[in-house]
Design an enzyme around this catalytic site. Structure first.
Site, PDB file in Angstrom:
ATOM      1  N   SER A 197       0.867  -1.195   0.000  1.00  0.00           N
ATOM      2  CA  SER A 197       0.000   0.000   0.000  1.00  0.00           C
ATOM      3  C   SER A 197       0.890   1.227   0.000  1.00  0.00           C
ATOM      4  O   SER A 197       2.042   1.173   0.477  1.00  0.00           O
ATOM      5  CB  SER A 197      -0.859   0.004   1.265  1.00  0.00           C
ATOM      6  OG  SER A 197      -1.473   1.260   1.447  1.00  0.00           O
ATOM      7  N   TYR A 233      -1.171  -0.863  10.721  1.00  0.00           N
ATOM      8  CA  TYR A 233      -1.399  -1.289   9.331  1.00  0.00           C
ATOM      9  C   TYR A 233      -0.270  -0.750   8.448  1.00  0.00           C
ATOM     10  O   TYR A 233       0.279  -1.489   7.610  1.00  0.00           O
ATOM     11  CB  TYR A 233      -2.762  -0.763   8.867  1.00  0.00           C
ATOM     12  CG  TYR A 233      -3.064  -0.968   7.395  1.00  0.00           C
ATOM     13  CD1 TYR A 233      -3.526  -2.195   6.918  1.00  0.00           C
ATOM     14  CD2 TYR A 233      -2.927   0.081   6.471  1.00  0.00           C
ATOM     15  CE1 TYR A 233      -3.824  -2.375   5.569  1.00  0.00           C
ATOM     16  CE2 TYR A 233      -3.227  -0.092   5.126  1.00  0.00           C
ATOM     17  CZ  TYR A 233      -3.672  -1.320   4.676  1.00  0.00           C
ATOM     18  OH  TYR A 233      -3.960  -1.490   3.338  1.00  0.00           O
TER      19      TYR A 233
HETATM   20  P1  NAP Z   1     -11.847  -5.901   0.087  1.00  0.00           P
HETATM   21  O1  NAP Z   1     -12.445  -5.450  -1.201  1.00  0.00           O
HETATM   22  O2  NAP Z   1     -12.529  -5.465   1.344  1.00  0.00           O
HETATM   23  O3  NAP Z   1     -11.755  -7.499   0.024  1.00  0.00           O
HETATM   24  C1  NAP Z   1     -11.196  -8.173   1.062  1.00  0.00           C
HETATM   25  C2  NAP Z   1     -11.134  -9.660   0.699  1.00  0.00           C
HETATM   26  O4  NAP Z   1     -10.345 -10.299   1.668  1.00  0.00           O
HETATM   27  C3  NAP Z   1     -12.476 -10.341   0.713  1.00  0.00           C
HETATM   28  O5  NAP Z   1     -12.511 -11.291  -0.348  1.00  0.00           O
HETATM   29  C4  NAP Z   1     -12.494 -11.059   2.068  1.00  0.00           C
HETATM   30  O6  NAP Z   1     -13.392 -12.143   1.998  1.00  0.00           O
HETATM   31  C5  NAP Z   1     -11.027 -11.440   2.170  1.00  0.00           C
HETATM   32  N1  NAP Z   1     -10.442 -11.662   3.503  1.00  0.00           N
HETATM   33  C6  NAP Z   1     -10.490 -10.866   4.584  1.00  0.00           C
HETATM   34  N2  NAP Z   1      -9.792 -11.391   5.599  1.00  0.00           N
HETATM   35  C7  NAP Z   1      -9.274 -12.564   5.154  1.00  0.00           C
HETATM   36  C8  NAP Z   1      -8.475 -13.576   5.728  1.00  0.00           C
HETATM   37  N3  NAP Z   1      -8.062 -13.521   7.002  1.00  0.00           N
HETATM   38  N4  NAP Z   1      -8.110 -14.644   4.966  1.00  0.00           N
HETATM   39  C9  NAP Z   1      -8.520 -14.739   3.686  1.00  0.00           C
HETATM   40  N5  NAP Z   1      -9.312 -13.809   3.091  1.00  0.00           N
HETATM   41  C10 NAP Z   1      -9.680 -12.741   3.819  1.00  0.00           C
HETATM   42  O7  NAP Z   1     -10.328  -5.444   0.249  1.00  0.00           O
HETATM   43  P2  NAP Z   1      -9.345  -4.713  -0.770  1.00  0.00           P
HETATM   44  O8  NAP Z   1      -9.518  -3.244  -0.593  1.00  0.00           O
HETATM   45  O9  NAP Z   1      -9.476  -5.296  -2.112  1.00  0.00           O
HETATM   46  O10 NAP Z   1      -7.927  -5.073  -0.137  1.00  0.00           O
HETATM   47  C11 NAP Z   1      -7.109  -6.070  -0.677  1.00  0.00           C
HETATM   48  C12 NAP Z   1      -5.669  -5.728  -0.400  1.00  0.00           C
HETATM   49  O11 NAP Z   1      -5.346  -4.456  -0.958  1.00  0.00           O
HETATM   50  C13 NAP Z   1      -5.297  -5.639   1.081  1.00  0.00           C
HETATM   51  O12 NAP Z   1      -4.012  -6.172   1.262  1.00  0.00           O
HETATM   52  C14 NAP Z   1      -5.260  -4.149   1.338  1.00  0.00           C
HETATM   53  O13 NAP Z   1      -4.426  -3.806   2.416  1.00  0.00           O
HETATM   54  C15 NAP Z   1      -4.689  -3.669   0.009  1.00  0.00           C
HETATM   55  N6  NAP Z   1      -4.937  -2.265  -0.255  1.00  0.00           N
HETATM   56  C16 NAP Z   1      -6.187  -1.796  -0.438  1.00  0.00           C
HETATM   57  C17 NAP Z   1      -6.358  -0.440  -0.704  1.00  0.00           C
HETATM   58  C18 NAP Z   1      -7.718   0.154  -0.939  1.00  0.00           C
HETATM   59  O14 NAP Z   1      -7.818   1.399  -1.009  1.00  0.00           O
HETATM   60  N7  NAP Z   1      -8.751  -0.634  -1.072  1.00  0.00           N
HETATM   61  C19 NAP Z   1      -5.260   0.420  -0.751  1.00  0.00           C
HETATM   62  C20 NAP Z   1      -3.995  -0.109  -0.558  1.00  0.00           C
HETATM   63  C21 NAP Z   1      -3.839  -1.454  -0.304  1.00  0.00           C
HETATM   64  P3  NAP Z   1     -13.991 -12.879   3.324  1.00  0.00           P
HETATM   65  O15 NAP Z   1     -14.679 -11.833   4.124  1.00  0.00           O
HETATM   66  O16 NAP Z   1     -14.933 -13.915   2.753  1.00  0.00           O
HETATM   67  O17 NAP Z   1     -12.828 -13.496   4.018  1.00  0.00           O
END
Ligand code: NAP
Length: 272
Positions: free
Chosen positions: A163, A176
């Protein structure tokens, strides 16, 4: 009927020819936390270019939904539950992939949690244990599990989802941010060690991407208006805009890139 179905595969809704990139044909990609957001978009991007993708998350209902969505796009997909924080789940994910797909070529380690918002000094040992276990340790332990199988295939690709918070502390997200910085380090440490096995290790550092995880931020108008001041491209990113970076890093087009983390943030300005 058949010819219409075939034509729709080869043309987009405007009737233009689709560009087919089949550079992952025969490859198997394991993407963690891939039933929503960036993980699902990464599975989609890899699958559209020919990979057999293995999707997983904690909830069976979410897995079923993601598998159906990808199958509807003619993507070869296998799904299972996996909480990356649990050793037996990680092992089950790898074994199922080997049993059903015959090997592993790509790992996208995408899972993360944000269980705490506040001053870092107020965070507890339990919070640190959870954040480091899901966001960092599981990325390393998944790597350790898949590397021998990549070596059997003559090489592979690993991508960690970090991130911009790994470079620039974000207010209230201290632990985080530290976990995401650790992934930058993990990428750098693993790359030279795995290069002799023809395994490249890279990362992606997204900015604010419109997903469920970031919704408390992009749904808050005040936060968004301040955040946009730091952006060159004045909008939130889409999950597909990170999925495409991940698929690029795993492709032959990135064959001379390892140990790098590519930022995809709409031009986030750190020095603001
Ligand atoms: P998201 O749309 O909220 O999706 C999260 C996914 O993770 C869901 O499929 C959830 O499904 C699964 N999950 C949660 N905890 C888990 C666990 N312990 N084991 C396995 N699966 C798990 O999240 P996202 O924004 O795409 O984030 C994905 C990655 O991108 C993360 O590493 C986050 O830090 C990074 N990121 C995101 C952003 C942003 O702005 N969105 C920015 C920078 C980095 P279940 O609930 O079914 O487990």
């Amino acid at each position: 009927m058949w010819s219409r179905a075939v034509r729709s595969l080869w043309t987009n809704p405007l009737g233009q020819m689709r560009m087919f990139h089949s550079n992952f044909a025969g490859k198997v990609a394991v993407v963690t936390a891939s039933t929503d957001g960036i993980g699902l978009a990464a599975a989609q991007a890899l699958g559209q270019r020919g990979a057999h993708v293995v999707v997983s998350s904690r909830s069976q209902a979410n897995v079923d939904k993601a598998v159906a969505l990808l199958q509807n796009q003619n993507i070869r997909v296998t799904g299972t539950t996996c909480n990356v924080g649990k050793g037996e789940d990680r092992e089950k994910l790898v074994q199922l992939t080997l049993d059903q797909c015959g090997g592993i070529d790509i790992l996208v380690s995408n899972a993360a949690v944000i269980p705490f918002f506040g001053k870092i000094i107020d965070s507890t040992e339990e919070i640190w244990d959870e954040i480091l276990s899901i966001n960092v340790t599981s990325s390393f332990l998944m790597t350790k599990l898949v590397v021998p199988h990549m070596e059997k295939r003559g090489g592979g690709n690993i991508v960690f989802v970090s991130s911009i918070a790994g470079y620039q502390p974000m207010q209230g997200l201290g632990p985080y941010c530290v976990s995401k910085s650790a992934l930058l380090g993990l990428t750098k440490v693993l790359a030279p060690e795995l290069a002799p096995s023809n395994i490249r290790v890279n990362g992606v550092a997204p900015g604010m991407i419109k997903t469920e995880m970031s919704s408390p931020f992009w749904k808050n108008e005040e936060v968004m208006s301040e955040f946009k001041k730091r952006l060159s491209i004045k909008r939130t990113g889409k999950a597909e805009e990170i999925g495409s970076v991940i698929s690029f890093l795993c492709s032959e087009e990135a064959s001379y890139i390892t140990g790098e983390t590519i930022e995809a943030s709409g031009g986030f300005n750190y020095g603001f």
